[in-house]
Enzyme design. Structure first.
Site, PDB file in Angstrom:
ATOM      1  N   LEU A 123     -51.437 -14.516  -6.996  1.00 59.61           N
ATOM      2  CA  LEU A 123     -52.165 -13.691  -6.038  1.00 59.61           C
ATOM      3  C   LEU A 123     -53.218 -12.835  -6.739  1.00 59.61           C
ATOM      4  O   LEU A 123     -54.392 -12.839  -6.371  1.00 59.61           O
ATOM      5  CB  LEU A 123     -51.186 -12.795  -5.276  1.00 59.61           C
ATOM      6  CG  LEU A 123     -51.783 -11.718  -4.365  1.00 59.61           C
ATOM      7  CD1 LEU A 123     -52.574 -12.362  -3.225  1.00 59.61           C
ATOM      8  CD2 LEU A 123     -50.682 -10.812  -3.800  1.00 59.61           C
ATOM      9  N   THR A 124     -52.824 -12.101  -7.771  1.00 58.59           N
ATOM     10  CA  THR A 124     -53.687 -11.120  -8.422  1.00 58.59           C
ATOM     11  C   THR A 124     -54.910 -11.769  -9.061  1.00 58.59           C
ATOM     12  O   THR A 124     -54.842 -12.875  -9.601  1.00 58.59           O
ATOM     13  CB  THR A 124     -52.884 -10.354  -9.492  1.00 58.59           C
ATOM     14  OG1 THR A 124     -51.774  -9.718  -8.867  1.00 58.59           O
ATOM     15  CG2 THR A 124     -53.732  -9.316 -10.183  1.00 58.59           C
ATOM     16  N   GLY A 127     -60.375  -8.607 -10.188  1.00 53.70           N
ATOM     17  CA  GLY A 127     -60.891  -7.516  -9.375  1.00 53.70           C
ATOM     18  C   GLY A 127     -60.070  -7.218  -8.148  1.00 53.70           C
ATOM     19  O   GLY A 127     -60.517  -6.476  -7.256  1.00 53.70           O
ATOM     20  N   SER A 130     -53.902  -4.209  -6.571  1.00 51.47           N
ATOM     21  CA  SER A 130     -53.230  -3.558  -5.444  1.00 51.47           C
ATOM     22  C   SER A 130     -53.897  -3.904  -4.112  1.00 51.47           C
ATOM     23  O   SER A 130     -53.226  -4.005  -3.085  1.00 51.47           O
ATOM     24  CB  SER A 130     -53.225  -2.041  -5.649  1.00 51.47           C
ATOM     25  OG  SER A 130     -52.447  -1.697  -6.780  1.00 51.47           O
ATOM     26  N   GLY A 238     -39.074  -9.881  -1.062  1.00 48.38           N
ATOM     27  CA  GLY A 238     -37.955 -10.317  -1.887  1.00 48.38           C
ATOM     28  C   GLY A 238     -38.222 -10.146  -3.370  1.00 48.38           C
ATOM     29  O   GLY A 238     -37.327  -9.794  -4.143  1.00 48.38           O
ATOM     30  N   GLN A 334     -33.462   7.345 -26.519  1.00 48.26           N
ATOM     31  CA  GLN A 334     -33.495   8.689 -27.084  1.00 48.26           C
ATOM     32  C   GLN A 334     -32.130   9.092 -27.643  1.00 48.26           C
ATOM     33  O   GLN A 334     -32.033   9.685 -28.724  1.00 48.26           O
ATOM     34  CB  GLN A 334     -33.942   9.690 -26.018  1.00 48.26           C
ATOM     35  CG  GLN A 334     -34.076  11.126 -26.490  1.00 48.26           C
ATOM     36  CD  GLN A 334     -35.284  11.338 -27.394  1.00 48.26           C
ATOM     37  OE1 GLN A 334     -36.213  10.531 -27.380  1.00 48.26           O
ATOM     38  NE2 GLN A 334     -35.256  12.395 -28.185  1.00 48.26           N
ATOM     39  N   GLY A 337     -31.311   7.995 -31.015  1.00 47.41           N
ATOM     40  CA  GLY A 337     -32.119   8.552 -32.095  1.00 47.41           C
ATOM     41  C   GLY A 337     -32.995   7.491 -32.737  1.00 47.41           C
ATOM     42  O   GLY A 337     -33.497   6.584 -32.076  1.00 47.41           O
ATOM     43  N   GLU A 361     -45.468  -6.552  -8.739  1.00 48.02           N
ATOM     44  CA  GLU A 361     -44.957  -6.732  -7.375  1.00 48.02           C
ATOM     45  C   GLU A 361     -45.378  -5.568  -6.467  1.00 48.02           C
ATOM     46  O   GLU A 361     -44.693  -5.225  -5.508  1.00 48.02           O
ATOM     47  CB  GLU A 361     -43.420  -6.877  -7.352  1.00 48.02           C
ATOM     48  CG  GLU A 361     -42.845  -7.894  -8.323  1.00 48.02           C
ATOM     49  CD  GLU A 361     -43.125  -9.325  -7.934  1.00 48.02           C
ATOM     50  OE1 GLU A 361     -44.179  -9.578  -7.315  1.00 48.02           O
ATOM     51  OE2 GLU A 361     -42.308 -10.213  -8.245  1.00 48.02           O
TER      52      GLU A 361
END
Length: 383
Positions: A123-124, A127, A130, A238, A334, A337, A361
């Site tokens: 899809l992406t 340009g 979102s 999904g 974290q 350490g 997604e």
């Protein structure tokens, strides 16, 4: 929903056993070598992971979305990156099952569900991220074919797969002008770019897909012209749940590593686990995961039931679970350490893999927008 019966436990345990045997022992090596384990993906098809919610008559497992999120959480305990690719493959296979005709299902699904064929969702574009309705990859009808030109960006599995379920523009009418084509990877005129150098998800390739006068049969179109945006968004519902589940799995294994580490590690004459401040941190980490898992299962049940609020619930679950998963994994690093920063402990890989879940997604900012729009629409409707 929260107490698994024998069948549900068996489904979950099968996924965990697969992750423990085939994914976890190699996850760090695959990440470092940027290796896409196609041979292991083939094995996943043999245990029903290639078409989890595809109908059984076409080779799928015929399971629910609620089953699927439990499966993906367990797979991600082995390797979030590989689990996430299996999710993308399943999303593409489901789209063919849900929106294809019987001939298309018979042609594609047996190979996809067996993982003999690997699929990608496309899809992406460079340009259009979102703003998915702004895609410009164009498919022009030419007799019984479409001539396709354009570029897709950030396509998982590209270059190693067999099939793209691709959104293309067939009319200049915004979202209503988008259609969906199933495009074989060996189509003349389809090329892929170099594997992207990424922060994480190194165990699966991410490439551009470039189409130059690629001829695709119109018989490969899912649904009618103009149905593509609806198909893409329904597929993402999904996909959002699955990627949220992958965050849960990665974060859970990070937490599972942390408790024994703190029990064994001493400082100032006592195990770190005895430190009340660190105990509070562990409690908060577990609470975040339990809250996220509960919302995730709730959203999956809503999607199974085709509930009116399924879109908002999927967006909520995706946002909350991917944020919580990253926060828990980062906190686990974290608490380890300096050792958490070393590749051999596996934590820094989990942190890097889970970070992108907050972006793909649909970014978590877009998830907030989806929820907010549903709320404001409801308020406007009562005025």
């Amino acid at each position: 929903m929260f107490t698994l019966d024998a069948d549900e436990r068996a489904i979950r345990d099968t996924a965990r056993e697969f992750a423990d045997e085939y994914l976890a022992p190699h996850a760090v090596e695959w990440d470092q070598e940027k290796h896409f384990p196609v041979d292991v993906l083939r094995k996943s098809g043999a245990v029903g992971l290639g078409g989890i919610y595809v109908r059984e008559e076409f080779g799928g497992s015929g399971l629910r979305r609620l089953d699927a999120v439990r499966i993906f959480e367990e797979l991600a305990t082995g390797c979030p990156a590989v689990a996430a690719y299996i999710s993308i493959h399943n999303m593409a296979a489901w789209m063919i099952d849900a929106y294809g005709d019987d001939e298309q299902r018979r042609r594609w699904l047996p190979g996809l569900t067996a993982m003999d064929l690997l699929a990608s969702y496309a899809l992406t574009e460079p340009g259009a991220g979102s703003d998915a309705a702004a895609i410009t990859t164009r498919a022009v009808r030419d007799g019984d074919d479409y001539i396709v030109n354009g570029t897709k960006q950030f396509i998982s599995g590209a270059g190693s797969n067999d099939v793209y379920v691709m959104m293309v523009r067939t009319q200049d009418t915004g979202a209503r002008g988008i259609s969906t084509l199933v495009i074989p990877a060996d189509t003349p005129g389809l090329e892929v770019g170099p594997n992207e150098k990424k922060m994480g998800w190194n165990a699966q390739p991410t490439r551009q897909v470039i189409l130059t006068d690629a001829r695709v049969p119109a018989a490969n179109r899912l649904g009618a012209e103009g149905d593509g945006f609806r198909i893409a968004m329904n597929g993402l519902n999904g996909g959002r749940l699955n990627i949220a589940a992958c965050s849960m799995g990665g974060a859970q294994v990070a937490l599972d590593k942390t408790v024994p580490y703190l029990a064994q590690r001493t400082a100032f004459g006592a195990p770190l686990l005895n430190n009340q401040a660190l105990q509070f941190e562990l409690a908060d980490m577990r609470t975040k995961l339990e809250a996220a898992r509960s919302l995730l299962w709730r959203a999956a049940a809503a999607l199974d039931a085709d509930a009116p609020d399924k879109v908002e619930l999927c967006a909520m679950a995706k946002r909350f679970a991917t944020d919580s998963g990253f926060e828990v994994a980062n906190a686990a690093l974290q608490l380890h350490g300096g050792y958490g920063y070393l590749a051999e402990y596996g934590l820094e890989k989990i942190v890097r893999d889970l970070r992108v879940h907050q972006i793909l997604e649909g970014t978590n900012e877009i998830m907030r927008l989806v929820v907010a729009r549903s709320m404001t629409a409801s308020a406007e409707g009562t005025e």
